[in-house]
Design a protein around this motif. Structure first.
Motif, PDB file in Angstrom:
ATOM      1  N   VAL A  71       0.857  -1.188   0.000  1.00 28.41           N
ATOM      2  CA  VAL A  71       0.000   0.000   0.000  1.00 28.41           C
ATOM      3  C   VAL A  71       0.895   1.239   0.000  1.00 28.41           C
ATOM      4  CG1 VAL A  71      -1.639   1.363   1.370  1.00 28.41           C
ATOM      5  CG2 VAL A  71      -1.955  -1.104   1.163  1.00 28.41           C
ATOM      6  N   GLY A  72       0.607   2.187  -0.907  1.00 24.77           N
ATOM      7  CA  GLY A  72       1.365   3.443  -0.965  1.00 24.77           C
ATOM      8  C   GLY A  72       0.421   4.618  -0.905  1.00 24.77           C
ATOM      9  N   THR A  73       0.864   5.705  -0.261  1.00 25.54           N
ATOM     10  CA  THR A  73       0.003   6.884  -0.091  1.00 25.54           C
ATOM     11  C   THR A  73       0.330   7.962  -1.118  1.00 25.54           C
ATOM     12  OG1 THR A  73       1.544   7.425   1.671  1.00 25.54           O
ATOM     13  CG2 THR A  73      -0.626   6.733   2.331  1.00 25.54           C
ATOM     14  N   GLU A  74      -0.745   8.570  -1.623  1.00 26.03           N
ATOM     15  CA  GLU A  74      -0.614   9.661  -2.598  1.00 26.03           C
ATOM     16  C   GLU A  74       0.199  10.816  -2.005  1.00 26.03           C
ATOM     17  OE1 GLU A  74      -4.397  10.902  -4.146  1.00 26.03           O
ATOM     18  OE2 GLU A  74      -3.510  12.497  -5.338  1.00 26.03           O
ATOM     19  N   ALA A  75       1.044  11.438  -2.787  1.00 26.76           N
ATOM     20  CA  ALA A  75       1.419  11.058  -4.128  1.00 26.76           C
ATOM     21  C   ALA A  75       2.785  10.379  -4.144  1.00 26.76           C
ATOM     22  CB  ALA A  75       1.497  12.307  -5.002  1.00 26.76           C
ATOM     23  N   ARG A  76       3.670  10.839  -3.245  1.00 26.17           N
ATOM     24  CA  ARG A  76       5.048  10.344  -3.337  1.00 26.17           C
ATOM     25  C   ARG A  76       5.169   8.872  -2.965  1.00 26.17           C
ATOM     26  NH1 ARG A  76       7.565  14.717   0.282  1.00 26.17           N
ATOM     27  NH2 ARG A  76       5.574  15.808   0.294  1.00 26.17           N
ATOM     28  N   GLY A  77       4.234   8.372  -2.173  1.00 24.92           N
ATOM     29  CA  GLY A  77       4.261   6.951  -1.815  1.00 24.92           C
ATOM     30  C   GLY A  77       4.064   6.058  -3.034  1.00 24.92           C
ATOM     31  N   PHE A  78       3.378   6.596  -4.081  1.00 24.51           N
ATOM     32  CA  PHE A  78       3.168   5.811  -5.307  1.00 24.51           C
ATOM     33  C   PHE A  78       4.498   5.548  -6.014  1.00 24.51           C
ATOM     34  CE2 PHE A  78      -1.339   7.777  -6.219  1.00 24.51           C
ATOM     35  CZ  PHE A  78      -1.793   7.275  -5.013  1.00 24.51           C
ATOM     36  N   LEU A  79       5.390   6.541  -5.941  1.00 24.40           N
ATOM     37  CA  LEU A  79       6.638   6.489  -6.717  1.00 24.40           C
ATOM     38  C   LEU A  79       7.593   5.429  -6.186  1.00 24.40           C
ATOM     39  CD1 LEU A  79       7.074  10.343  -6.854  1.00 24.40           C
ATOM     40  CD2 LEU A  79       6.346   8.873  -8.740  1.00 24.40           C
ATOM     41  N   PHE A  80       7.410   5.061  -4.915  1.00 21.99           N
ATOM     42  CA  PHE A  80       8.261   4.035  -4.313  1.00 21.99           C
ATOM     43  C   PHE A  80       7.465   2.744  -4.089  1.00 21.99           C
ATOM     44  CE2 PHE A  80      10.122   8.136  -3.458  1.00 21.99           C
ATOM     45  CZ  PHE A  80      11.425   7.917  -3.899  1.00 21.99           C
ATOM     46  N   GLY A  81       6.209   2.863  -3.694  1.00 22.24           N
ATOM     47  CA  GLY A  81       5.401   1.677  -3.403  1.00 22.24           C
ATOM     48  C   GLY A  81       5.161   0.805  -4.627  1.00 22.24           C
ATOM     49  N   ALA A  82       4.834   1.433  -5.771  1.00 19.75           N
ATOM     50  CA  ALA A  82       4.496   0.619  -6.956  1.00 19.75           C
ATOM     51  C   ALA A  82       5.694  -0.203  -7.445  1.00 19.75           C
ATOM     52  CB  ALA A  82       3.926   1.509  -8.060  1.00 19.75           C
ATOM     53  N   PRO A  83       6.899   0.382  -7.593  1.00 21.24           N
ATOM     54  CA  PRO A  83       8.027  -0.463  -8.005  1.00 21.24           C
ATOM     55  C   PRO A  83       8.397  -1.521  -6.965  1.00 21.24           C
ATOM     56  CG  PRO A  83       8.725   1.853  -7.813  1.00 21.24           C
ATOM     57  CD  PRO A  83       7.241   1.821  -7.638  1.00 21.24           C
ATOM     58  N   VAL A  84       8.202  -1.226  -5.684  1.00 21.58           N
ATOM     59  CA  VAL A  84       8.490  -2.251  -4.659  1.00 21.58           C
ATOM     60  C   VAL A  84       7.489  -3.409  -4.816  1.00 21.58           C
ATOM     61  CG1 VAL A  84       8.442  -2.749  -2.171  1.00 21.58           C
ATOM     62  CG2 VAL A  84       9.643  -0.708  -3.026  1.00 21.58           C
ATOM     63  N   ALA A  85       6.207  -3.075  -5.055  1.00 26.48           N
ATOM     64  CA  ALA A  85       5.198  -4.132  -5.260  1.00 26.48           C
ATOM     65  C   ALA A  85       5.594  -5.025  -6.436  1.00 26.48           C
ATOM     66  CB  ALA A  85       3.823  -3.510  -5.499  1.00 26.48           C
ATOM     67  N   LEU A  86       5.981  -4.417  -7.549  1.00 25.56           N
ATOM     68  CA  LEU A  86       6.369  -5.213  -8.719  1.00 25.56           C
ATOM     69  C   LEU A  86       7.595  -6.070  -8.405  1.00 25.56           C
ATOM     70  CD1 LEU A  86       5.846  -2.675 -11.641  1.00 25.56           C
ATOM     71  CD2 LEU A  86       4.399  -4.612 -10.977  1.00 25.56           C
ATOM     72  N   GLY A  87       8.544  -5.507  -7.672  1.00 22.40           N
ATOM     73  CA  GLY A  87       9.754  -6.259  -7.292  1.00 22.40           C
ATOM     74  C   GLY A  87       9.426  -7.449  -6.402  1.00 22.40           C
ATOM     75  N   LEU A  88       8.394  -7.299  -5.582  1.00 23.02           N
ATOM     76  CA  LEU A  88       7.992  -8.402  -4.698  1.00 23.02           C
ATOM     77  C   LEU A  88       7.018  -9.347  -5.394  1.00 23.02           C
ATOM     78  CD1 LEU A  88       7.418  -6.447  -1.334  1.00 23.02           C
ATOM     79  CD2 LEU A  88       9.312  -7.992  -1.879  1.00 23.02           C
ATOM     80  N   GLY A  89       6.538  -8.950  -6.568  1.00 23.27           N
ATOM     81  CA  GLY A  89       5.580  -9.799  -7.303  1.00 23.27           C
ATOM     82  C   GLY A  89       4.190  -9.782  -6.689  1.00 23.27           C
ATOM     83  N   VAL A  90       3.809  -8.658  -6.062  1.00 18.62           N
ATOM     84  CA  VAL A  90       2.466  -8.554  -5.468  1.00 18.62           C
ATOM     85  C   VAL A  90       1.769  -7.304  -6.003  1.00 18.62           C
ATOM     86  CG1 VAL A  90       3.229  -9.747  -3.371  1.00 18.62           C
ATOM     87  CG2 VAL A  90       3.200  -7.235  -3.399  1.00 18.62           C
ATOM     88  N   GLY A  91       0.486  -7.182  -5.710  1.00 17.02           N
ATOM     89  CA  GLY A  91      -0.282  -6.039  -6.194  1.00 17.02           C
ATOM     90  C   GLY A  91      -0.008  -4.784  -5.381  1.00 17.02           C
ATOM     91  N   PHE A  92      -0.334  -3.643  -6.001  1.00 16.78           N
ATOM     92  CA  PHE A  92      -0.158  -2.335  -5.363  1.00 16.78           C
ATOM     93  C   PHE A  92      -1.519  -1.708  -5.113  1.00 16.78           C
ATOM     94  CE2 PHE A  92       0.100   2.307  -5.737  1.00 16.78           C
ATOM     95  CZ  PHE A  92       0.948   2.555  -4.667  1.00 16.78           C
ATOM     96  N   VAL A  93      -1.706  -1.141  -3.920  1.00 13.69           N
ATOM     97  CA  VAL A  93      -2.963  -0.483  -3.558  1.00 13.69           C
ATOM     98  C   VAL A  93      -2.689   0.990  -3.264  1.00 13.69           C
ATOM     99  CG1 VAL A  93      -4.804  -0.377  -1.828  1.00 13.69           C
ATOM    100  CG2 VAL A  93      -3.934  -2.599  -2.598  1.00 13.69           C
TER     101      VAL A  93
END
Ligand SMILES: O=P(O)(O)OC[C@H]1O[C@H](OP(=O)(O)OP(=O)(O)O)[C@H](O)[C@@H]1O
Ligand SMILES: Nc1ncnc2[nH]cnc12
Length: 183
Positions: free
Chosen positions: A61-83
């Motif tokens: 889970v990442g918080t708008e807006a700057r949390g998206f910039l780090f949370g989404a690539p971490v989710a992809l790196g872990l192979g899980v979904g991003f919220v």
């Protein structure tokens, strides 16, 4: 790949400090320089992915807006979904909503009610921990949806603003890539 002291230094050096932004008395730690530096950005994501690999995380889970910039690539790196947890009125379906106070104001955050579920083990990611208000609200949203919060991970901890103590009081472990004073 393991991250070297030199890489950590380059991450630290890429974060610029801007006095009196957005209000007098705030020392703003600006991650845009880090985002512009591909090596520092990818090393940052790598540190977070390595730390949380094989820990049973099912959602980031990442918080708008700057949390998206780090949370989404971490989710992809872990192979899980991003919220995404968003500011009010931005999510189209049914949401939970939490008000909170920030180092320089107040706000409300929202999350889709069905984005995480009982059984999910959630990693919360944001660029920066200051007072902890943003992440406290985010954790409350996730817990209202019945999921477990494993940890909260940040690029930057402003260690003298006591966000970490606030999150510990919620029973949450914190990790940050770099630490800076808040003032
Ligand atoms: O620990 P806290 O005191 O809650 O402060 C940290 C939060 O403040 C900033 O977000 P901001 O609300 O400025 O939004 P932005 O990401 O949209 O710039 C930052 O990205 C964190 O989410
Ligand atoms: N000092 C700070 N620098 C950058 N982002 C922030 N969010 C809250 N406090 C901040």
């Amino acid at each position: 790949m393991s991250v070297t002291e030199q890489q950590l230094e380059s991450i630290k050096n890429s974060i610029k400090s801007v006095p009196d932004y957005p209000k007098p008395g705030i020392l703003f730690r600006d991650v845009t320089g880090l985002l512009e530096d591909a090596k520092a950005y990818s090393a940052t994501i790598e540190i977070l992915v390595e730390r949380y690999r094989n820990k049973g995380i099912t959602k980031v889970v990442g918080t708008e807006a700057r949390g998206f910039l780090f949370g989404a690539p971490v989710a992809l790196g872990l192979g899980v979904g991003f919220v995404p947890v968003r500011k009010p009125g931005k999510l189209p379906r049914e949401t939970y909503s939490e008000a909170f106070s920030l180092e320089y104001g107040t706000d409300v955050l929202e999350m889709h009610t069905d984005a995480v579920k009982p059984g999910d083990v959630v990693l919360v990611v944001d660029d920066l921990l200051a007072t902890g208000g943003t992440i406290e609200a985010t954790v409350k949203l996730i817990r209202r949806a019945g999921a477990e919060v494993h940890d909260a991970a940040f690029v930057i901890n402003l260690f003298d603003l006591e966000g970490e103590a606030r999150l510990k009081a919620l029973g949450l472990e914190c990790f940050s890539v770099v630490n800076f004073p808040g003032h």
